[in-house]
Motif scaffolding. Structure first.
Motif, PDB file in Angstrom:
ATOM      1  N   ALA A 115       0.026  14.098  -3.114  1.00  0.00           N
ATOM      2  CA  ALA A 115      -1.062  14.906  -3.658  1.00  0.00           C
ATOM      3  C   ALA A 115      -1.112  14.779  -5.176  1.00  0.00           C
ATOM      4  CB  ALA A 115      -0.877  16.360  -3.247  1.00  0.00           C
ATOM      5  N   GLY A 116      -2.327  14.626  -5.704  1.00  0.00           N
ATOM      6  CA  GLY A 116      -2.520  14.476  -7.135  1.00  0.00           C
ATOM      7  C   GLY A 116      -2.545  13.044  -7.599  1.00  0.00           C
ATOM      8  N   PHE A 117      -2.057  12.122  -6.775  1.00  0.00           N
ATOM      9  CA  PHE A 117      -2.021  10.708  -7.159  1.00  0.00           C
ATOM     10  C   PHE A 117      -2.776   9.822  -6.169  1.00  0.00           C
ATOM     11  CE2 PHE A 117       2.039  12.502  -8.802  1.00  0.00           C
ATOM     12  CZ  PHE A 117       1.673  12.510 -10.131  1.00  0.00           C
ATOM     13  N   GLY A 118      -2.617  10.098  -4.866  1.00  0.00           N
ATOM     14  CA  GLY A 118      -3.343   9.329  -3.867  1.00  0.00           C
ATOM     15  C   GLY A 118      -2.673   8.026  -3.491  1.00  0.00           C
ATOM     16  N   ILE A 119      -3.478   7.097  -2.968  1.00  0.00           N
ATOM     17  CA  ILE A 119      -3.004   5.846  -2.389  1.00  0.00           C
ATOM     18  C   ILE A 119      -3.283   4.692  -3.355  1.00  0.00           C
ATOM     19  CG2 ILE A 119      -3.141   4.315  -0.383  1.00  0.00           C
ATOM     20  CD1 ILE A 119      -4.369   6.721   1.139  1.00  0.00           C
ATOM     21  N   GLY A 161      -9.357  13.377   9.620  1.00  0.00           N
ATOM     22  CA  GLY A 161      -9.210  12.415  10.704  1.00  0.00           C
ATOM     23  C   GLY A 161      -8.740  11.044  10.255  1.00  0.00           C
ATOM     24  N   ILE A 162      -9.036  10.040  11.072  1.00  0.00           N
ATOM     25  CA  ILE A 162      -8.507   8.689  10.902  1.00  0.00           C
ATOM     26  C   ILE A 162      -9.616   7.748  10.436  1.00  0.00           C
ATOM     27  CG2 ILE A 162      -7.366   6.767  12.080  1.00  0.00           C
ATOM     28  CD1 ILE A 162      -6.299   8.849  14.090  1.00  0.00           C
ATOM     29  N   PHE A 163      -9.308   6.982   9.382  1.00  0.00           N
ATOM     30  CA  PHE A 163     -10.265   6.037   8.806  1.00  0.00           C
ATOM     31  C   PHE A 163      -9.618   4.660   8.693  1.00  0.00           C
ATOM     32  CE2 PHE A 163     -11.947  10.057   7.652  1.00  0.00           C
ATOM     33  CZ  PHE A 163     -13.307   9.894   7.472  1.00  0.00           C
ATOM     34  N   ALA A 164     -10.442   3.633   8.702  1.00  0.00           N
ATOM     35  CA  ALA A 164      -9.974   2.263   8.501  1.00  0.00           C
ATOM     36  C   ALA A 164     -10.587   1.709   7.223  1.00  0.00           C
ATOM     37  CB  ALA A 164     -10.339   1.375   9.681  1.00  0.00           C
ATOM     38  N   TYR A 165      -9.729   1.118   6.385  1.00  0.00           N
ATOM     39  CA  TYR A 165     -10.208   0.396   5.199  1.00  0.00           C
ATOM     40  C   TYR A 165     -10.370  -1.052   5.622  1.00  0.00           C
ATOM     41  CZ  TYR A 165     -10.503  -1.156   0.342  1.00  0.00           C
ATOM     42  OH  TYR A 165     -10.927  -1.704  -0.846  1.00  0.00           O
ATOM     43  N   VAL A 200       0.872  -1.164   0.000  1.00  0.00           N
ATOM     44  CA  VAL A 200       0.000   0.000   0.000  1.00  0.00           C
ATOM     45  C   VAL A 200       0.913   1.218   0.000  1.00  0.00           C
ATOM     46  CG1 VAL A 200      -1.925   1.161   1.123  1.00  0.00           C
ATOM     47  CG2 VAL A 200      -1.656  -1.313   1.366  1.00  0.00           C
ATOM     48  N   VAL A 201       0.826   2.026  -1.063  1.00  0.00           N
ATOM     49  CA  VAL A 201       1.767   3.128  -1.269  1.00  0.00           C
ATOM     50  C   VAL A 201       0.996   4.421  -1.508  1.00  0.00           C
ATOM     51  CG1 VAL A 201       3.686   4.002  -2.645  1.00  0.00           C
ATOM     52  CG2 VAL A 201       3.452   1.535  -2.272  1.00  0.00           C
ATOM     53  N   ASP A 202       1.349   5.458  -0.749  1.00  0.00           N
ATOM     54  CA  ASP A 202       0.787   6.790  -0.957  1.00  0.00           C
ATOM     55  C   ASP A 202       1.777   7.582  -1.813  1.00  0.00           C
ATOM     56  OD1 ASP A 202      -0.127   9.393  -0.816  1.00  0.00           O
ATOM     57  OD2 ASP A 202      -0.681   9.273   1.286  1.00  0.00           O
ATOM     58  N   TRP A 259      -1.121  -2.705 -10.208  1.00  0.00           N
ATOM     59  CA  TRP A 259      -1.400  -1.525  -9.393  1.00  0.00           C
ATOM     60  C   TRP A 259      -2.864  -1.111  -9.553  1.00  0.00           C
ATOM     61  CZ3 TRP A 259       1.867   0.943  -6.024  1.00  0.00           C
ATOM     62  CH2 TRP A 259       3.233   0.648  -6.104  1.00  0.00           C
ATOM     63  N   THR A 260      -3.551  -0.840  -8.429  1.00  0.00           N
ATOM     64  CA  THR A 260      -4.917  -0.314  -8.454  1.00  0.00           C
ATOM     65  C   THR A 260      -5.020   0.797  -7.424  1.00  0.00           C
ATOM     66  OG1 THR A 260      -5.652  -2.004  -6.873  1.00  0.00           O
ATOM     67  CG2 THR A 260      -5.990  -2.466  -9.212  1.00  0.00           C
ATOM     68  N   LYS A 261      -5.895   1.764  -7.697  1.00  0.00           N
ATOM     69  CA  LYS A 261      -6.036   2.906  -6.794  1.00  0.00           C
ATOM     70  C   LYS A 261      -6.930   2.540  -5.609  1.00  0.00           C
ATOM     71  CE  LYS A 261      -5.862   7.167  -8.111  1.00  0.00           C
ATOM     72  NZ  LYS A 261      -6.116   8.503  -8.701  1.00  0.00           N
ATOM     73  N   LEU A 262      -6.482   2.890  -4.401  1.00  0.00           N
ATOM     74  CA  LEU A 262      -7.284   2.683  -3.193  1.00  0.00           C
ATOM     75  C   LEU A 262      -8.047   3.946  -2.829  1.00  0.00           C
ATOM     76  CD1 LEU A 262      -8.103   0.994  -0.718  1.00  0.00           C
ATOM     77  CD2 LEU A 262      -6.004   1.786   0.405  1.00  0.00           C
TER      78      LEU A 262
END
Length: 470
Positions: free
Chosen positions: A268-272, A314-318, A263-265, A281-284
């Motif tokens: 800005a402009g691309f995301g996780i 804030g903080i989120f869980a996937y 999992v790679v961030d 590769w798929t966008k999260l």
């Protein structure tokens, strides 16, 4: 304090404290019978606890004077109020981007281009030649489009290949991957005995993951801007993963196939993004985040990714590779995870900064304050080998390194502060050793929960792993 819903009441049951709650929520808890005899309550700004049975009389009264700074309000007050997880579907929350376009949409778009191209080509080539040419273009375009549609704006990526051997995720981490800084490079400390240089260049980020799926972990290194991310496989060869640098990287098994995903961030402009075990590769998420940690929050043996999206989000869980759930509206200074109560699900340990201190989210339900002082660094591991993880906190200069043992008491391990913390079972005896970089004093291990010994020179970044499979 007004009675119109301002968060201002704390509840305590045994050693657990939750809140603050608004007055109307306290009223609902009383009405539902969820506040029992033996519970205690207090107002914001007061340190005096009183029997919660007096709440009915107290909630109509206004507190006098200005309230003291309070810990951040949890999204759920589950210990007493029941679970109220909220999905990430509100406007003020970063929205998840949709995935690649369906094959049907792609085919329709390609068909339009093909029709226009056919009219132009028909006057210059035979029908048979045009058909063959367009078929080849269509196949190539579909394969590229379906696999990499969301990668516009990012450099090309290299795919991984390998055997179908089990991943190394479950292996006991008894080796170290250490970045010793500029001019010293990256090193492996193998089997508690020997140092092996991995690269002469230092790293921006380090990670351990079994990318070639052979049961041994590989060293994943982000060399920074202009260099990108590469993996040193366990056979000593390097494989390029991406030309871009990362904000952060984490290893997780998101699809529960016992194969490591990255999992790679990308910022800005691309995301996780996720690099799956198949090499795709798929966008999260489209929004870049401050940091992340991997934990099994619900005890189902599947990794969840906890992401801090920063102030305002804030903080989120996937959760379980499917849904986003908000855990807290505040941002964090540091996060760690481990099974602190030995029940099969991980707890989150989060430093909310100097104003709020360190808190634990138990069993993905309730928040409990661990300490009012903020941390310089946090690590979680089973130092005494009883199967129950402990929290190691570096409180900084003047306080040193402490361990919170088995949810019971604080014990100081060292009076000096560190520049990096990690846990690893260096001698393979079933209990974690604490690895601490004391800067000029070198790299030390607190072994078998009873003694310190020096294992090497300084290390600005330390990652535990099973790099040689032994």
């Amino acid at each position: 304090m007004s009675a119109g819903g301002e968060r201002g009441w704390y509840l305590r049951r045994g050693r657990y404290q939750v809140g603050p709650f608004p007055v109307d929520e306290i009223a609902h808890l009383l009405q539902d019978g969820r506040i029992a005899e033996g519970d205690f309550a207090r107002r914001s700004g007061s340190r005096e606890w009183f029997p919660a049975t007096r709440l009915q009389d107290e909630i109509g009264q206004s507190a006098q004077g200005a309230a003291l700074p309070e810990p951040p309000a949890a999204v759920e007050a589950v210990a007493l109020a029941g679970a109220r997880n909220e999905a990430v579907n509100r406007l003020e929350v970063p929205q998840q981007r949709t995935g690649p376009a369906s094959a049907g949409v792609v085919v329709r778009r390609v068909a339009g281009f093909a029709a226009a191209g056919t009219r132009w080509l028909r006057s210059r080539f035979s029908i048979e030649s045009v058909a063959v040419l367009l078929s080849g273009i269509l196949v190539v375009f579909l394969l590229t489009r379906l696999d990499y549609q969301e990668l516009l704006g990012l450099p090309a990526l290299s795919e991984l290949s390998g055997s179908n051997a089990p991943a190394a995720s479950a292996l006991r981490a008894n080796d170290l991957l250490v970045d010793r800084g500029t001019g010293k490079g990256i090193w492996l400390y193998l089997n508690d005995s020997k140092w092996v240089q991995v690269h002469e260049r230092n790293a921006r980020h380090l990670l351990a993951a079994d990318l070639d799926r052979n049961g041994r972990q590989d060293a994943v290194v982000d060399f920074g801007p202009g260099q990108g991310i590469a993996a040193r496989l366990d056979n000593g060869t390097w494989r390029r993963l991406h030309d871009s640098t990362a904000v952060w990287m984490e290893r997780a098994d998101l699809d529960h196939d016992r194969v490591d995903d990255l999992v790679v961030d990308f910022g800005a402009g691309f995301g996780i993004w996720i690099l799956s075990g198949t090499g795709k590769w798929t966008k999260l998420h489209a929004t870049s985040a401050r940091s992340a940690v991997v934990a099994d929050l619900d005890g189902d043996k599947q990794d969840d990714v906890v992401v801090d999206f920063g102030p305002g989000y804030g903080i989120f869980a996937y959760m379980n590779g499917k849904t986003w759930v908000q855990l807290h509206s505040q941002t964090a200074n540091a996060m760690a995870a481990g099974d602190l109560d030995h029940n099969g699900s991980d707890e989150l340990v989060i430093d909310f900064g100097p104003q709020y201190g360190i808190w634990i989210r138990f069993n993905n339900t309730s928040w409990v304050q661990l300490h009012s002082h903020d941390a310089r660094a946090i690590a979680v591991g089973d130092l005494d080998g009883n199967g129950q993880a402990e929290v190691v906190v570096d409180f900084g200069a003047g306080y040193g390194v402490w361990v919170y043992r088995n949810n019971r008491k604080w014990v100081q391990l060292h009076g000096s502060h560190s520049t990096a913390l990690a846990v690893a079972d260096l001698d393979g005896n079933g209990r974690h050793d604490l690895i601490v970089d004391f800067a000029a004093a070198g790299l030390w291990a607190y072994c078998n929960d009873d003694s310190w010994r020096r294992i090497g020179q300084d290390g600005t970044k330390i990652v535990a792993g099973a790099f040689d499979g032994r």
